[in-house]
Design a protein around this motif. Structure first.
Motif, mmCIF file in Angstrom:
data_model
loop_
_atom_site.group_PDB
_atom_site.id
_atom_site.type_symbol
_atom_site.label_atom_id
_atom_site.label_comp_id
_atom_site.label_asym_id
_atom_site.label_seq_id
_atom_site.Cartn_x
_atom_site.Cartn_y
_atom_site.Cartn_z
ATOM 1 N N TYR A 36 0.863 -1.183 0.000
ATOM 2 C CA TYR A 36 0.000 0.000 0.000
ATOM 3 C C TYR A 36 0.896 1.227 0.000
ATOM 4 O O TYR A 36 2.069 1.157 0.345
ATOM 5 N N GLN A 38 0.691 5.614 1.055
ATOM 6 C CA GLN A 38 -0.081 6.679 1.675
ATOM 7 C C GLN A 38 0.566 8.010 1.321
ATOM 8 O O GLN A 38 1.707 8.282 1.711
ATOM 9 N N GLN A 42 -3.825 11.445 3.330
ATOM 10 C CA GLN A 42 -4.870 10.666 2.666
ATOM 11 C C GLN A 42 -4.909 9.240 3.218
ATOM 12 O O GLN A 42 -3.974 8.795 3.880
ATOM 13 N N GLY A 43 -5.981 8.522 2.914
ATOM 14 C CA GLY A 43 -6.064 7.114 3.302
ATOM 15 C C GLY A 43 -5.101 6.278 2.482
ATOM 16 O O GLY A 43 -4.790 6.609 1.341
ATOM 17 N N PRO A 44 -4.598 5.174 3.043
ATOM 18 C CA PRO A 44 -3.707 4.299 2.273
ATOM 19 C C PRO A 44 -4.382 3.774 1.014
ATOM 20 O O PRO A 44 -5.571 3.469 1.008
#
Lengths: 110, 115
Positions: A36, A38, A42-44
């Motif tokens: 992932y 990030q 912000q969200g991952p």
């Protein structure tokens, strides 16, 4: 605790390939490798995942060693917008141990 | 657009207030999660719900109270918080048990400031 080890930070020149390593020497046979990223505040964002075989999608490639103890995320042509923290996670298909470590802070430089 | 929507995006509350964070997923997933991210720290898993049942609670203080009325909605009720609870709260969802893995999709998060 996270089951993965990543470098704290890396730099990459814009347009070049970014190769982000991850060590997961205690990975179990039924655990997947997930990546992932990030971007600040912000969200991952999900990038890619794999079990045994190498994987490629529109964002990146994932290379998993034959013994599955390490992997490399490859961003083939890094852009400034790829500057982010990248997380490597190992987990089962039921999501056990979906734990985020500190990740690698990738800085793409012009 | 990940299919996970969080509201509000920003919230300022006093230590004696009661407020709630809301999360909705449009992906048909069977599991939902709350994570907390404090400044310059990794994400911390708070709660996991699987088919509306709480399956994980990682020693979260009782001033945080989750609620999952159905598999598409998740709330985090906040009561008598402390300034150190100020953080980015992230909701996520996934389809657990698939042979292809358990990809978690995150919302954009709710920034909480406790004053």
């Amino acid at each position: 605790d996270a089951k993965t080890t990543q470098p704290t930070s890396m730099d990459c020149a814009e347009g070049r390939a970014a190769n982000l390593p991850c060590n997961h020497s205690t990975i179990s046979g039924n655990e997947y490798v997930y990546w992932y990223r990030q971007i600040h505040s912000q969200g991952p964002q999900y990038i890619i995942h794999g079990l045994k075989n190498n994987e490629t999608n529109e964002m990146a490639s994932l290379i998993i060693t034959e013994d599955r103890k390490s992997s490399t995320l490859i961003l083939p042509h890094a852009t400034l917008r790829d500057t982010a923290v990248y997380y490597c996670i190992v987990t089962t298909n039921y999501g056990q141990n979906f734990v985020f470590g500190p990740g690698t802070r990738l800085s793409v430089l012009p | 657009e990940t299919g996970v929507t969080q509201t509000p995006r920003h919230l300022v509350m006093g230590m004696t207030n009661k407020k709630s964070l809301k999360c909705e997923q449009h992906l048909g997933h069977n599991a939902m999660y709350w994570y907390k991210q404090s400044a310059k720290k990794p994400l911390e898993l708070m709660f996991v719900y699987n088919f509306k049942e709480q399956t994980e609670n990682n020693s979260v203080p009782s001033r945080f109270s989750p609620e999952c009325p159905n598999s598409s909605h998740l709330f985090l009720h906040l009561h008598t918080l402390q300034p150190e609870d100020s953080a980015l709260y992230l909701c996520a969802s996934s389809q657990r048990g698939q042979s292809s893995g358990n990809t978690i999709y995150f919302g954009e998060g709710s920034w909480l400031t406790v004053v």
